[in-house]
Every structure is written in structure tokens, then in C-alpha cells.
Design an enzyme around this catalytic site. Structure first.
Site, PDB file in Angstrom:
ATOM      1  N   ARG A  49      21.772  13.584  -7.134  1.00 36.00           N
ATOM      2  CA  ARG A  49      21.441  12.168  -7.301  1.00 36.00           C
ATOM      3  C   ARG A  49      21.877  11.665  -8.671  1.00 36.00           C
ATOM      4  O   ARG A  49      21.356  12.093  -9.697  1.00 36.00           O
ATOM      5  CB  ARG A  49      19.931  11.967  -7.156  1.00 36.00           C
ATOM      6  CG  ARG A  49      19.378  12.408  -5.816  1.00 36.00           C
ATOM      7  CD  ARG A  49      19.487  11.305  -4.806  1.00 36.00           C
ATOM      8  NE  ARG A  49      19.181  11.793  -3.467  1.00 36.00           N
ATOM      9  CZ  ARG A  49      18.902  11.010  -2.450  1.00 36.00           C
ATOM     10  NH1 ARG A  49      18.900   9.701  -2.616  1.00 36.00           N
ATOM     11  NH2 ARG A  49      18.654  11.522  -1.265  1.00 36.00           N
ATOM     12  N   LYS A  91       3.895   6.263   4.682  1.00 37.69           N
ATOM     13  CA  LYS A  91       3.010   5.100   4.629  1.00 37.69           C
ATOM     14  C   LYS A  91       2.649   4.597   6.024  1.00 37.69           C
ATOM     15  O   LYS A  91       2.235   3.452   6.198  1.00 37.69           O
ATOM     16  CB  LYS A  91       3.687   3.983   3.821  1.00 37.69           C
ATOM     17  CG  LYS A  91       4.071   4.401   2.401  1.00 37.69           C
ATOM     18  CD  LYS A  91       4.855   3.312   1.693  1.00 37.69           C
ATOM     19  CE  LYS A  91       5.399   3.817   0.355  1.00 37.69           C
ATOM     20  NZ  LYS A  91       6.211   2.790  -0.345  1.00 37.69           N
ATOM     21  N   ARG A 112      12.202  -4.125  -9.950  1.00 36.96           N
ATOM     22  CA  ARG A 112      10.816  -3.650 -10.004  1.00 36.96           C
ATOM     23  C   ARG A 112      10.454  -3.300 -11.441  1.00 36.96           C
ATOM     24  O   ARG A 112      11.298  -2.872 -12.222  1.00 36.96           O
ATOM     25  CB  ARG A 112      10.628  -2.415  -9.120  1.00 36.96           C
ATOM     26  CG  ARG A 112      10.929  -2.654  -7.667  1.00 36.96           C
ATOM     27  CD  ARG A 112      10.517  -1.450  -6.863  1.00 36.96           C
ATOM     28  NE  ARG A 112      10.886  -1.570  -5.462  1.00 36.96           N
ATOM     29  CZ  ARG A 112      10.372  -0.831  -4.497  1.00 36.96           C
ATOM     30  NH1 ARG A 112       9.455   0.073  -4.790  1.00 36.96           N
ATOM     31  NH2 ARG A 112      10.756  -0.990  -3.249  1.00 36.96           N
ATOM     32  N   ARG A 143       1.712 -11.669   5.221  1.00 36.51           N
ATOM     33  CA  ARG A 143       3.157 -11.832   5.038  1.00 36.51           C
ATOM     34  C   ARG A 143       3.968 -11.326   6.231  1.00 36.51           C
ATOM     35  O   ARG A 143       5.178 -11.472   6.273  1.00 36.51           O
ATOM     36  CB  ARG A 143       3.594 -11.127   3.752  1.00 36.51           C
ATOM     37  CG  ARG A 143       2.938 -11.715   2.508  1.00 36.51           C
ATOM     38  CD  ARG A 143       3.327 -10.991   1.248  1.00 36.51           C
ATOM     39  NE  ARG A 143       4.746 -11.152   0.943  1.00 36.51           N
ATOM     40  CZ  ARG A 143       5.354 -10.569  -0.092  1.00 36.51           C
ATOM     41  NH1 ARG A 143       4.649  -9.781  -0.901  1.00 36.51           N
ATOM     42  NH2 ARG A 143       6.634 -10.754  -0.314  1.00 36.51           N
ATOM     43  N   HIS A 177      -5.015 -14.474   9.686  1.00 33.84           N
ATOM     44  CA  HIS A 177      -3.869 -13.575   9.587  1.00 33.84           C
ATOM     45  C   HIS A 177      -4.070 -12.282  10.371  1.00 33.84           C
ATOM     46  O   HIS A 177      -3.278 -11.352  10.218  1.00 33.84           O
ATOM     47  CB  HIS A 177      -3.581 -13.251   8.123  1.00 33.84           C
ATOM     48  CG  HIS A 177      -3.199 -14.445   7.301  1.00 33.84           C
ATOM     49  ND1 HIS A 177      -2.061 -15.184   7.554  1.00 33.84           N
ATOM     50  CD2 HIS A 177      -3.816 -15.040   6.235  1.00 33.84           C
ATOM     51  CE1 HIS A 177      -1.979 -16.170   6.673  1.00 33.84           C
ATOM     52  NE2 HIS A 177      -3.024 -16.110   5.874  1.00 33.84           N
ATOM     53  N   PRO A 186       0.831  -1.202   0.000  1.00 35.27           N
ATOM     54  CA  PRO A 186       0.000   0.000   0.000  1.00 35.27           C
ATOM     55  C   PRO A 186       0.867   1.256   0.000  1.00 35.27           C
ATOM     56  O   PRO A 186       1.817   1.367   0.764  1.00 35.27           O
ATOM     57  CB  PRO A 186      -0.802  -0.138   1.301  1.00 35.27           C
ATOM     58  CG  PRO A 186      -0.835  -1.607   1.574  1.00 35.27           C
ATOM     59  CD  PRO A 186       0.489  -2.119   1.093  1.00 35.27           C
ATOM     60  N   GLU A 187       0.529   2.188  -0.885  1.00 35.21           N
ATOM     61  CA  GLU A 187       1.275   3.435  -0.995  1.00 35.21           C
ATOM     62  C   GLU A 187       0.474   4.566  -0.346  1.00 35.21           C
ATOM     63  O   GLU A 187      -0.552   4.324   0.292  1.00 35.21           O
ATOM     64  CB  GLU A 187       1.585   3.711  -2.469  1.00 35.21           C
ATOM     65  CG  GLU A 187       2.392   2.591  -3.126  1.00 35.21           C
ATOM     66  CD  GLU A 187       2.698   2.839  -4.594  1.00 35.21           C
ATOM     67  OE1 GLU A 187       2.762   4.023  -4.998  1.00 35.21           O
ATOM     68  OE2 GLU A 187       2.875   1.861  -5.349  1.00 35.21           O
TER      69      GLU A 187
END
Length: 286
Positions: A156, A58, A270, A113, A94, A2-3
Site C-alpha cells: 500500500r 458495520k 476527512r 439521511r 424517519h 456508526p463504526e
């Protein structure tokens, strides 16, 4: 995982049904998620009243009248499920942690997970928490601007995709929304971050903001495990322009022969999705 839009949606759903309520009961079924639960978690939560909610990147932050903040992170596949007073909770093997309020509202963390996290900290020390201290600015906040991005990216020598996924550059972005924002900004995901000019930085900031706002309005993107706290799906996956659409037509292009559709590129394990015409590859920047 989830973002930002999914976490924002979950936080808003929790706030709607839990804000101002007092926690009556807490249960920890498995304490070995990404990090161990605080040993005194149950004792510090029971009897506390929820006074507010926030999201940082997040992470969901639940503030309590005791001066503590409960932190939740959904990990790779986690979700929050709310049961309202009178509802019969649906058992889930879970579900590793839940709490109930005095009116019978129930909030459970389901994480197949076990990459999620639950922690408790003094509210006054939120900014210094080990998971929050090094985060970059919120992309929908005032600090995130063309000038900020230009200054950070100038140092960067990684791809722009990798730079935007770095949570110290900007907080809360992930694979889906970076791919969508880069498409809208017309920037190839493999471009070196330091090669973007001021106009591209400005377009990118605008694209990131627009994509996130639209995704939040749609309740996020439901991909595999994600649902909203009431069990409803998000709908933004139906508005994806490039993500997950390799081989399909670009929505902004006329089609062959000029453009043969969306392509997929693997970067650091990715998948990135882009249109080679709308997003010129490095070396072919117009």
C-alpha cells in the site's frame, strides 16, 4: 457513521430482546434507502423466528429459522430503536422499516439521511453477498494479526490512515477509531502504509484491539445521531484522547513548549487528529 463498536452495541441490544422471538408484523414505509428493499421482504419475514445475531464489519446480521438472514446497515446517521412489550412506541418520521414480534417487542430502523440498507439473503450465501464478499478480517478476530497487517500494508502506497479505512484491509474501522488507534500506536496518520516496520505493525494491531474493546464496553461513541437500541447514549466519546480535540492538550505530553497540543489534519476530505510529538510526522520518524 456508526463504526464497529456502535454496530456491535446495537447488535447486542437487539439480541438481548429479540433472539428466539417470532416476527408477527413487518412494515416498510420507505423502500428507497441506499438500495431498494427486496420486493418479497415482508412475506419472507412475517412468521419467521429469529435464531441468532452476528455482526460483520458495520453490518448487523439477523438469522432466521427459514434459512434467510436479514441484513441491516445504519448508514451515515441511522439507528435502531427497540420498544418492549407494554411500551408506547415513539413516532419518528424517519422510521422507514420496522417489525414486531408476537410478544409485542418492536424494532424500528430510523435513518434521516437514508444511506442505510436492508436486505435479505439465504444464510448459506452470507459470505458471497455483494456487501460482505470483499471485506477484510475482523479486527477482533484471530485472522487480524501483525503478520496479516504487515503483508497487506507492504503493498500500500497510501497513508496508513487511508489504508485502515479501506474495508478490504480490515473490516469495521472508521475515522474515530483509526485516529485513536494511531495515536496509541505512536504513528502519524500521514505515514505511508508501506513504511511501517514490524514493531509498528504489532503496536498498531494491539492499539486497534484495545480501542475497540474499550469502546464496546462503553457502549460506543455518541456523536450526533447515535444512541443504543434502548435510547441510551454511548460514553466512549468522553475517553477520546485525540479525536475532535484539536487545540487541546495531549494527554500523554507535558505540554508547552515541548508540545502545543493535538492538531487536526485533513486527509481525503476527512479530519485526522494527532499529537505531533507522540506521532512524529513523515520524515521525522524516530
Amino acid at each position: 457513521m456508526p463504526e464497529l463498536p456502535e454496530v456491535e452495541t446495537v447488535m447486542r441490544g437487539m439480541r438481548l430482546h429479540l433472539d428466539g422471538k417470532t416476527i408477527a408484523r413487518v412494515a416498510v414505509r420507505r423502500a428507497d434507502l441506499r438500495f431498494p428493499f427486496p420486493a418479497d421482504l415482508v412475506a419472507r419475514l412475517e412468521g419467521a423466528t429469529i435464531t441468532g445475531f452476528a455482526r460483520r464489519a458495520k453490518y448487523i446480521l439477523i438469522r432466521l429459522d427459514t434459512g434467510d438472514t436479514l441484513l441491516l446497515h445504519l448508514g451515515m446517521s441511522g439507528r435502531v430503536l427497540l420498544s418492549l412489550p407494554g411500551d408506547a412506541p415513539v413516532p419518528d418520521r424517519h422510521e422507514h422499516f420496522f417489525f414486531e414480534t408476537t410478544d409485542g417487542t418492536r424494532c424500528g430502523l430510523i435513518d434521516p439521511r437514508r444511506f442505510g440498507a436492508v436486505d435479505l439473503m439465504p444464510t448459506a450465501e452470507e459470505r458471497a453477498h455483494r456487501l460482505l464478499a470483499r471485506l477484510g478480517p475482523e479486527p477482533l478476530g484471530n485472522q487480524f494479526s501483525q503478520h496479516w497487517l504487515q503483508e497487506v500494508l507492504a503493498r500500500r502506497r497510501t497513508s496508513i490512515k487511508a489504508a485502515l479505512l479501506d474495508q478490504t484491509v480490515v473490516a469495521g474501522l472508521g475515522n474515530i477509531y483509526v485516529s485513536e488507534a494511531l495515536f496509541r500506536a505512536g504513528i502519524h496518520p500521514a505515514r505511508l502504509a508501506c513504511t511501517l516496520d514490524a514493531a509498528e505493525d504489532a503496536r498498531l494491531v494491539q492499539a486497534i484491539r484495545a480501542v475497540l474493546r474499550e469502546a464496546i464496553a462503553a457502549g460506543g461513541s455518541s456523536l450526533r445521531d447515535y444512541v443504543q437500541p434502548d435510547g441510551e447514549l454511548g460514553y466512549f466519546q468522553h475517553a477520546w484522547r485525540v479525536y475532535g480535540r484539536a487545540g487541546q492538550g495531549c494527554p500523554d505530553c507535558p505540554g508547552p513548549p515541548a508540545c502545543h497540543g493535538v492538531e487536526r489534519l485533513e486527509q481525503a476530505g476527512r479530519s485526522s487528529f494527532f499529537c505531533p510529538l507522540c506521532q512524529p510526522p513523515p520524515g521525522k520518524v524516530s
